[in-house]
Motif scaffolding. Structure first.
Motif, PDB file in Angstrom:
ATOM      1  N   ILE A 179       1.017  -1.228   0.092  1.00 53.92           N
ATOM      2  CA  ILE A 179      -0.057   0.077   0.046  1.00 53.92           C
ATOM      3  C   ILE A 179       0.845   1.179  -0.083  1.00 53.92           C
ATOM      4  N   ASP A 180       1.964   1.463   0.957  1.00 50.43           N
ATOM      5  CA  ASP A 180       2.869   2.515   0.736  1.00 50.43           C
ATOM      6  C   ASP A 180       3.613   2.661  -0.571  1.00 50.43           C
ATOM      7  N   VAL A 185       3.579   5.735  -5.741  1.00 52.75           N
ATOM      8  CA  VAL A 185       3.300   5.846  -6.936  1.00 52.75           C
ATOM      9  C   VAL A 185       2.113   6.895  -7.484  1.00 52.75           C
ATOM     10  N   GLN A 186       1.135   6.612  -6.777  1.00 52.33           N
ATOM     11  CA  GLN A 186       0.047   7.578  -6.707  1.00 52.33           C
ATOM     12  C   GLN A 186       0.445   9.023  -6.912  1.00 52.33           C
ATOM     13  N   GLN A 187       1.329   9.255  -6.022  1.00 53.12           N
ATOM     14  CA  GLN A 187       1.779  10.644  -5.672  1.00 53.12           C
ATOM     15  C   GLN A 187       2.495  11.229  -6.791  1.00 53.12           C
ATOM     16  N   LEU A 188       3.514  10.222  -7.305  1.00 56.41           N
ATOM     17  CA  LEU A 188       4.142  10.328  -8.633  1.00 56.41           C
ATOM     18  C   LEU A 188       3.542  10.631  -9.951  1.00 56.41           C
ATOM     19  N   THR A 220      -3.702   2.828 -11.101  1.00 60.80           N
ATOM     20  CA  THR A 220      -2.982   2.727  -9.751  1.00 60.80           C
ATOM     21  C   THR A 220      -4.146   2.684  -8.426  1.00 60.80           C
ATOM     22  N   GLU A 221      -4.984   3.469  -8.603  1.00 63.57           N
ATOM     23  CA  GLU A 221      -5.857   3.812  -7.651  1.00 63.57           C
ATOM     24  C   GLU A 221      -6.871   2.416  -7.416  1.00 63.57           C
ATOM     25  N   LEU A 222      -7.086   2.007  -8.672  1.00 63.13           N
ATOM     26  CA  LEU A 222      -7.695   0.543  -8.453  1.00 63.13           C
ATOM     27  C   LEU A 222      -6.844  -0.289  -7.654  1.00 63.13           C
TER      28      LEU A 222
END
Length: 451
Positions: A179-180, A185-188, A220-222
């Motif tokens: 998750i971390d 990756v989501q932030q990127l 990525t959110e999925l």
């Protein structure tokens, strides 16, 4: 966002995975808690306590018993005991009266005495002491062996429980690390969308690149939602083992992740498992119990001898005086000469049980050898996987750094950037999975080898 910031983010992802740490005190505390709270283990322990109580009962059979028996009865009718006292004595009495010229000797009637007394009571204390009872001895031995069997059953379940708690805890930590990683990756990707919008505003790219980057963010959110689901499931199972509410918060020890060990040789592991596995001890005790059962059934053909002492009061009315009491001592011998061949059948069944357990013991030994071999090879492969994923992550990080720099300089397409990012993400996840899977494989190997 500066290119070196992208590099630092994933540099942290990589270096956080390759440290070696000591055993977790938090996990040890959870294991101890689980041993005391797990309901299934409590059931096994209760069964052990029941067997211990049965052993105490078997020992008590050697001791004498003292019973108080009281009986009061009233009766009417029934058989009569006819006593012809008149027919016997009247001729004699008649002759005596003639000789003495008197009526000194009366005429008697025949008596009819009822077999059952109209009323009667008997109150007594009965003391019974077994003198020769082979069955009692073998019964005690069987109960003692059953305690050993259940004690090993508790040990088997406890070893399995400890391994399950440790494995489920590592699985929970693994989901946290995944998750971390997805959050980073989501932030990127969010920062990359901002960067692409600036490029679009400066007429450097078309809007399809922004659509593509937003689609990648949605994917990525999925994946992040799926990882969060896995975390909740892992936490629920861990709390289940500890007999807690499934949504209880778990203290995550994220300080340690990887602990390398030097494994003994396969032959040594097999020797340890054959020596220490409680399942084999259970079967050995079961074989002993079957032998004792054979002796128990054979002892049924032997005589038994008991000492019985009675002291009490009896009469036609309740009275407890020295004129009403009695004492009686007896030696009671019982020897069944023929029992319809039932005992022979019991002996045959007990002998077959012993043979079955001996066969099962040989099979279990072979199964344990196979389990040790399989677990040892799995641990070796998992250890190699750490080295492989570490090298892969290092290469992916360098590759992404280069492609990221070229993309921001306009020298690389977005599809190349996306490919590098996906490769780096997958490499990071593979490294996390490899580390914790190695720990889980070690736990399973230690359980199988009874280390």
């Amino acid at each position: 966002m500066q290119p070196n910031r992208f590099f630092i983010v994933f540099l942290l992802i990589g270096t956080a995975c390759i440290q070696a740490f000591s055993q977790s005190t938090i996990l040890n505390a959870y294991v101890e808690e689980g041993v005391h709270t797990n309901l299934a283990l409590k059931q096994q322990t209760i069964s052990l306590e029941k067997n211990i109580a049965a052993l105490q009962e078997a020992k008590a059979l050697f001791l004498p018993t003292l019973d108080l028996d009281a009986r009061y009865s009233r009766a009417a009718g029934g058989r009569l005991i006819e006593f012809p006292i008149g027919d016997i004595l009247n001729p004699v009495y008649s002759t005596l009266n003639q000789l003495t010229e008197s009526n000194q000797f009366p005429t008697l009637n025949n008596e009819a005495i009822p077999f059952l007394r109209p009323q009667e009571h008997e109150t007594r204390l009965r003391f019974v002491q077994p003198i020769l009872q082979p069955g009692i001895l073998y019964n005690q031995q069987i109960r003692h062996t059953q305690v050993d069997i259940q004690s090993n059953a508790v040990a088997v379940y406890r070893r399995q429980l400890e391994a399950d708690i440790r494995s489920s805890y590592y699985t929970y930590l693994k989901t946290i690390r995944v998750i971390d990683l997805y959050k980073k990756v989501q932030q990127l990707q969010q920062e990359n969308i901002t960067f692409n919008e600036k490029l679009f505003n400066n007429d450097k790219i078309t809007y399809d690149v922004i659509y593509a980057s937003k689609a990648d963010l949605s994917e990525t959110e999925l994946k992040l939602a799926e990882a969060e689901k896995n975390r909740k499931v892992a936490a629920a199972y861990f709390n289940f083992l500890l007999n807690k509410s499934l949504d209880t918060e778990i203290q995550a020890d994220t300080v340690f992740a990887f602990k390398d060990v030097v494994l003994p040789g396969e032959e040594e592991l097999i020797s340890l498992s054959l020596q220490n596995r409680e399942e084999l001890k259970q079967l050995s005790s079961g074989i002993v119990a079957s032998e004792q059962n054979v002796k128990l059934n054979r002892s049924r053909a032997l005589p038994t001898l008991n000492l019985v002492l009675d002291y009490g009061f009896q009469g036609t009315r309740y009275s407890f005086t020295s004129n009403d009491d009695f004492v009686q001592g007896s030696l009671l011998l019982n020897w069944r000469i023929f029992g319809g061949l039932q005992n022979r059948s019991r002996i045959t069944q007990a002998t077959l049980d012993k043979q079955r357990l001996q066969t099962q013991q040989s099979e279990l030994q072979n199964q344990i050898k196979l389990q040790v071999t399989t677990a040892a090879e799995n641990a070796k492969v998992a250890r190699q996987s750490i080295q492989t994923t570490t090298e892969r992550l290092e290469s992916a990080r360098k590759y992404f750094s280069i492609v990221n720099k070229k993309y921001r300089e306009g020298a690389a397409l977005y599809i190349e950037y996306l490919s590098a990012l996906t490769t780096l993400t997958n490499a990071g996840i593979s490294k996390i999975v490899a580390e914790y899977d190695y720990q889980i494989k070690l736990i399973e190997l230690n359980r199988i080898a009874a280390r």
